[in-house]
Design an enzyme around this catalytic site. Structure first.
Site, mmCIF file in Angstrom:
data_model
loop_
_atom_site.group_PDB
_atom_site.id
_atom_site.type_symbol
_atom_site.label_atom_id
_atom_site.label_comp_id
_atom_site.label_asym_id
_atom_site.label_seq_id
_atom_site.Cartn_x
_atom_site.Cartn_y
_atom_site.Cartn_z
ATOM 1 N N GLY A 1 46.752 33.138 39.206
ATOM 2 C CA GLY A 1 47.433 33.299 37.925
ATOM 3 C C GLY A 1 46.990 34.526 37.156
ATOM 4 C CB VAL B 1 44.985 34.099 31.974
ATOM 5 C CG1 VAL B 1 45.853 34.948 31.074
ATOM 6 C CG2 VAL B 1 45.604 32.735 32.218
ATOM 7 C CB CYS B 2 43.149 32.574 37.206
ATOM 8 S SG CYS B 2 41.884 31.576 38.005
ATOM 9 C CB ILE B 3 38.797 36.310 36.340
ATOM 10 C CG1 ILE B 3 38.008 35.352 35.434
ATOM 11 C CG2 ILE B 3 39.717 37.187 35.507
ATOM 12 C CD1 ILE B 3 37.084 36.054 34.455
ATOM 13 C CB THR B 4 39.029 31.837 40.517
ATOM 14 O OG1 THR B 4 39.262 30.938 39.429
ATOM 15 C CG2 THR B 4 38.228 31.119 41.590
#
Length: 325
Positions: A170, A172-175
């Site tokens: 996504g 806004v995901c920085i996994t």
């Protein structure tokens, strides 16, 4: 295994069999309900709130209410009082089990429960699925998130009725940056890979940037897609409004961000500003019309006809035409 994502796949048209795209049926069945389009807004605090969920349910769209700073019991009670289906999110900790017990004590059974944790291939998810199946055997359980066929097989065997696929793709995901793991950059391949072993619905979660990506997800095995950024930033969106240089924005942040958690601990999300896009209803209608167009290009009349088309891969070692793979 082919590695690709939404931006380097195009679907190949087949002979059109309808007079008008409006003849095409974009609806999809999930559980005991049929919904207008195969799209569900992400269960995030800056995407949905109770008023949006009420509107979605009233207008035959699927929703999953987020689980942050929320009284799930009161939410289910309110939805049932309105004669609407109830769809909530749970984690896997003691307060989530307490929520299940409180609902049962009041005779309230949601129609859908999404077990929603960052790494859904876990014994904690297995235990929660087992508890729900024992206590609420009629509830439709969506579990995730996962990224591999092994995870899908396990979740289905544990009793999940649908699996959510996608770890970190996504906006806004920085996994993938924080951990080195995830499906960012190959989310569509992950959907295809997982769908090949699935016997129950797959929900593709994350990485959707254009309306055409919905059709691509369906083509590679998803029953529904979960969308965050494209459905955030509307007039009704619960994100805080921010004005920058005379232009209005809404904040949008990941569920694993410090903005959502309230502390900087195990952070795998970030905050961005989305330009205000207008009314959510208008975006959903446009999505429905675009999915209808996709169906017409597939040579079909129903959503799943999209799965019959061929596709091409643009660029890279796998470039070329692929016939019904």
């Amino acid at each position: 295994m082919e590695i690709f994502d939404y931006d380097n796949i195009l679907l190949l048209p087949r002979k059109c069999r309808v007079e008008s795209r409006s003849e095409c049926d974009a609806s999809v069945e999930l559980g005991r309900q049929r919904f207008r389009i195969p799209v569900v807004p992400a269960n995030m605090k800056t995407v949905v709130d109770e008023s949006i969920c009420v509107w979605l349910a009233q207008n035959s769209y699927f929703y999953v209410m987020h689980r942050f700073d929320l009284d799930n019991v009161q939410f289910v009670k309110n939805m049932k009082a309105r004669g609407l289906y109830a769809s909530i999110s749970l984690g896997v900790k003691k307060p989530d089990y307490d929520t299940v017990d409180q609902l049962l004590a009041l005779g309230l059974v949601p129609d859908y429960i999404t077990i929603d944790i960052a790494h859904g291939h876990a014994d904690s998810v297995k235990n929660m699925i087992g508890y729900l199946k024992e206590k609420m055997p009629t509830v439709f359980i969506i579990a995730g998130n996962v990224a591999t066929p092994e995870a899908v097989i396990d979740l289905e065997n544990w009793g999940a009725d649908a699996t959510k696929v996608g770890i970190g793709p996504g906006k806004v995901c920085i996994t993938k940056l924080k951990t080195g793991f995830g499906t960012g950059g190959w989310q569509l391949s992950a959907v295809k890979w997982c769908a090949r072993v699935a016997t129950k619905p797959i929900i593709a979660d994350g990485g959707i940037h254009e309306h055409g990506d919905i059709a691509k997800s369906i083509r590679f095995g998803a029953t529904m897609v979960m969308i965050g950024s494209m459905l955030a930033g509307h007039e009704e969106s619960p994100g805080k409004s921010v004005e920058v240089d005379g232009k209005l924005y809404k904040e949008y942040y990941g569920s694993a961000s410090d903005f959502n958690k309230g502390e900087y601990k195990h952070v795998e999300g970030k905050r961005i500003l989305e330009p205000v896009k207008g009314k959510l209803a208008d975006t959903l209608i446009e999505m429905e019309q675009d999915v209808q167009s996709s169906i017409s290009y597939s040579g079909g009349k129903r959503l799943m006809d999209i799965r019959k088309v061929n596709y091409v891969t643009l660029g890279g070692d796998n470039a070329g035409e692929h016939l019904l793979m």
